[in-house]
Design an enzyme around this catalytic site. Sequence first.
Site, PDB file in Angstrom:
ATOM      1  N   CYS A 127      44.499 -18.813 -90.827  1.00 45.14           N
ATOM      2  CA  CYS A 127      44.076 -17.483 -91.255  1.00 45.14           C
ATOM      3  C   CYS A 127      42.561 -17.373 -91.401  1.00 45.14           C
ATOM      4  O   CYS A 127      41.955 -18.126 -92.174  1.00 45.14           O
ATOM      5  CB  CYS A 127      44.745 -17.147 -92.578  1.00 45.14           C
ATOM      6  N   TYR A 170      42.213  -7.281 -84.787  1.00 41.99           N
ATOM      7  CA  TYR A 170      43.590  -6.914 -85.122  1.00 41.99           C
ATOM      8  C   TYR A 170      43.900  -5.487 -84.669  1.00 41.99           C
ATOM      9  O   TYR A 170      45.027  -5.188 -84.241  1.00 41.99           O
ATOM     10  CB  TYR A 170      43.821  -7.059 -86.626  1.00 41.99           C
TER      11      TYR A 170
END
Length: 332
Positions: A45, A176
């Site tokens: 992450c 994203y």
Amino acid sequence: MTATQSSNEAFEREPVSLTERITADGSSRWPVEPGRYRLVVARACPWANRSVIVRRLLGLEPVLSMGIAGPLHDERSWRFHLDPDNRDPVLGVEYLGEAYRKADPGYDGGVTVPAVVEIASGKVATNGFQQLTLDLSTQWTAYHRDGAPDLYPEEHRAEIDEINQAVYEDVNNGVYKCGFAKGQASYDRAYRALFDRLDALSERLATRRFLVGDTITEADVRLWVTLVRFDAVYHGHFKCNRQKLAEMPVLWAYSRDLFQTPGFGDTIDFEQIKQHYYGVHTDINPSGIVPLGPDLRGWLTPHGREALGGRPFGNGTPPGPPPEAERVPPIS
């Protein structure tokens, strides 16, 4: 962190929910205290990677332990599938969601990393990823190592904040927005904003070694965690494919400079990064196949950025090697 999709065509990130701060002055119910908390992260992450880097640079390992969730998770949340018995050895939980529900039994929001958990109660104190690293720099100063850099210098905070906001919108979250767009128009907007911002950053970094001042700051940490993942996952998996990072000379050299700086590259596990993105995002990659590439050896090649001057750690010193349990596989 865990990505979420809105009902319309454009990707919208779900706000974090447990945003209380851990402070040194008693202004919150969570006081800074050595050994009281555990920082839970995942190597995959980028949002968690920020806190791993800052913790390393500041030398907070002795006072803030770190739990590492594995790259794979399901609808029950990030899980500790790399640990013995599939449980975090300090918190004793299998899924990070258990710590969220201890903090709020009715919790039904996103279970994200990084999260700071109070060890004694097993409750998440905060998952406020935007503020967390700033607080590590400003609230935990009594426990910084000798020679720790100032990653958020007061005289540069306004400039750092401005850059961070633009980088967040167009780059950190922008990849994203590209990857999870549900329509061509929303993808096109995100793609153009991403590469327009990368072009502007490249122009800025062509004549200066770091984003703000002549030392590493919070701004460099936040940009770099996206850049280091770019060719491995964002270029193909998220359709951010105008160019690879390795084809953008200034940003590629800048990224290699930081990769080869203690506290940056030694936090990166490319295999876990790829396992997460290609293995968890089944709506984008339904086969679950994890690519073997790219060739990582380029990260170790000379970058030449020393010619621009700058002092990576200012008047401080680089951190020592990470603890044995926190080491990542070297590039070979």
